[in-house]
Design a protein around this motif. Structure first.
Motif, short mmCIF file in Angstrom:
data_model
loop_
_atom_site.label_atom_id
_atom_site.label_comp_id
_atom_site.label_asym_id
_atom_site.label_seq_id
_atom_site.Cartn_x
_atom_site.Cartn_y
_atom_site.Cartn_z
N GLY A 73 0.81 -1.21 0.00
CA GLY A 73 0.00 0.00 0.00
C GLY A 73 0.85 1.26 0.00
N VAL A 74 1.93 1.26 0.78
CA VAL A 74 2.87 2.39 0.77
C VAL A 74 3.49 2.56 -0.62
N GLU A 75 3.83 1.44 -1.24
CA GLU A 75 4.41 1.46 -2.59
C GLU A 75 3.43 2.08 -3.59
N GLN A 80 5.55 3.75 -6.75
CA GLN A 80 6.87 3.14 -6.96
C GLN A 80 6.76 1.65 -7.23
N GLN A 81 5.77 1.25 -8.01
CA GLN A 81 5.59 -0.16 -8.33
C GLN A 81 6.77 -0.68 -9.14
N SER A 152 11.40 0.40 3.23
CA SER A 152 12.71 1.01 3.01
C SER A 152 13.13 0.92 1.55
N MET A 153 12.80 -0.19 0.89
CA MET A 153 13.14 -0.34 -0.52
C MET A 153 12.34 0.63 -1.40
N VAL A 154 11.13 0.95 -0.96
CA VAL A 154 10.33 1.94 -1.68
C VAL A 154 11.00 3.30 -1.60
N PHE A 155 11.45 3.69 -0.41
CA PHE A 155 12.11 4.98 -0.24
C PHE A 155 13.44 5.05 -0.97
N VAL A 156 14.15 3.93 -1.05
CA VAL A 156 15.42 3.91 -1.78
C VAL A 156 15.19 4.20 -3.25
N ARG A 157 14.06 3.75 -3.80
CA ARG A 157 13.78 3.98 -5.22
C ARG A 157 13.29 5.38 -5.51
N LEU A 158 12.91 6.13 -4.47
CA LEU A 158 12.45 7.50 -4.69
C LEU A 158 13.63 8.40 -5.07
N PRO A 159 13.41 9.42 -5.90
CA PRO A 159 14.49 10.36 -6.23
C PRO A 159 14.87 11.23 -5.03
N LEU A 166 17.13 7.76 4.09
CA LEU A 166 16.08 7.30 5.01
C LEU A 166 15.77 5.83 4.75
N GLY A 167 15.68 5.46 3.49
CA GLY A 167 15.38 4.07 3.15
C GLY A 167 16.46 3.12 3.62
N VAL A 168 17.72 3.50 3.42
CA VAL A 168 18.84 2.66 3.86
C VAL A 168 18.84 2.54 5.38
N ALA A 169 18.60 3.65 6.08
CA ALA A 169 18.60 3.64 7.55
C ALA A 169 17.50 2.73 8.09
N VAL A 170 16.30 2.82 7.51
CA VAL A 170 15.19 1.98 7.95
C VAL A 170 15.50 0.51 7.67
N GLY A 171 16.09 0.22 6.50
CA GLY A 171 16.43 -1.16 6.17
C GLY A 171 17.47 -1.74 7.11
N VAL A 172 18.48 -0.95 7.45
CA VAL A 172 19.53 -1.42 8.36
C VAL A 172 18.96 -1.67 9.75
N LEU A 173 18.13 -0.73 10.24
CA LEU A 173 17.53 -0.90 11.56
C LEU A 173 16.62 -2.13 11.59
N ALA A 174 15.87 -2.34 10.51
CA ALA A 174 14.99 -3.52 10.44
C ALA A 174 15.80 -4.80 10.47
N ALA A 175 16.90 -4.83 9.73
CA ALA A 175 17.75 -6.03 9.69
C ALA A 175 18.39 -6.29 11.05
N LEU A 176 18.83 -5.23 11.73
CA LEU A 176 19.43 -5.39 13.06
C LEU A 176 18.40 -5.90 14.07
N TRP A 177 17.20 -5.31 14.03
CA TRP A 177 16.14 -5.77 14.94
C TRP A 177 15.83 -7.23 14.70
#
Length: 222
Positions: A73-75, A80-81, A152-159, A166-177
């Motif tokens: 839904g965020v995508e 950013q499909q 996070s992958m959606v935000f990474v694809r945004l210009p 922000l996308g990378v930070a969210v992805g890293v935090l998610a992976a660490l959690w």
């Protein structure tokens, strides 16, 4: 008679749909803040009668699928499909039902890999019954990771650099959690040393990622 059955089915579906709006954020919060308690909750609920299981939450497999749906839904909101390049990838990414099923399966690979690893280490025969309890636990623990990583992958694809950061930070935090939660769960489930637990955690995470990457590469090149 058939019309009345249809109305009752629609009534049940509408009620179930409305309860998702209440129970999904509630369950998500409980899993993020109290992952170990929610794993124990699964063990308790599976001992109840089928109609009373997960009465105050969402069942784990459905919770994982809804997590994928929320991220999708965020995508859609951010336009950013993902577009496939090959015939097979276009047939999957171009159809909403196929895309959601594909993503649900890819995230369910981590619970399946972790559950299989647990049973092998404990020398428990793999049956539908022996897989169910740990797999359900893992579905709960994987759902927040699915929401965060997909978003996070959606935000990474945004210009723009800010959205990428922000996308990378969210992805890293998610992976660490997810890694910390998996280590804690495996430590309790396997009853091994922390070194052994960390190695098991790395194994299941890397193996799950490798399987998903392999499927993705094959899909995108087909």
């Amino acid at each position: 008679m058939d019309f009345l059955k249809l109305l009752r089915s629609l009534e049940e579906f509408l009620y179930e749909l409305c309860t998702w709006f209440l129970f999904f954020p509630r369950t998500l919060y409980r899993v993020i803040v109290y992952p170990r308690r929610m794993a124990q909750y699964v063990d308790t609920e599976l001992k109840e009668k089928l109609e009373r299981q997960f009465d105050d939450a969402i069942s784990p497999p459905m919770f994982l699928m809804l997590a994928v749906l929320v991220a999708h839904g965020v995508e859609l909101m951010l336009h950013q499909q993902v577009v496939g390049t090959g015939a097979l990838s276009r047939s999957i990414f171009g159809n909403e039902e196929s895309l959601l099923l594909y993503r649900s399966i890819t995230f369910a690979i981590w619970p399946l890999v972790t559950t299989t690893h647990l049973l092998r280490r404990k020398h428990v025969p793999m049956t539908r019954e022996s897989l169910r309890r740990p797999f359900f636990m893992q579905c709960y623990l994987t759902a927040p990771f699915a929401v965060a990583l997909s978003t996070s992958m959606v935000f990474v694809r945004l210009p723009g650099q800010l959205s990428t950061t922000l996308g990378v930070a969210v992805g890293v935090l998610a992976a660490l959690w997810y890694a910390v939660v998996q280590a804690g769960w495996l430590k309790v489930a396997l009853q091994r040393s922390w070194l052994n637990t960390i190695l098991s955690t790395l194994w299941v995470l890397v193996l799950g990622a490798a399987i998903n990457m392999t499927i993705g590469v094959i899909l995108l090149s087909s």
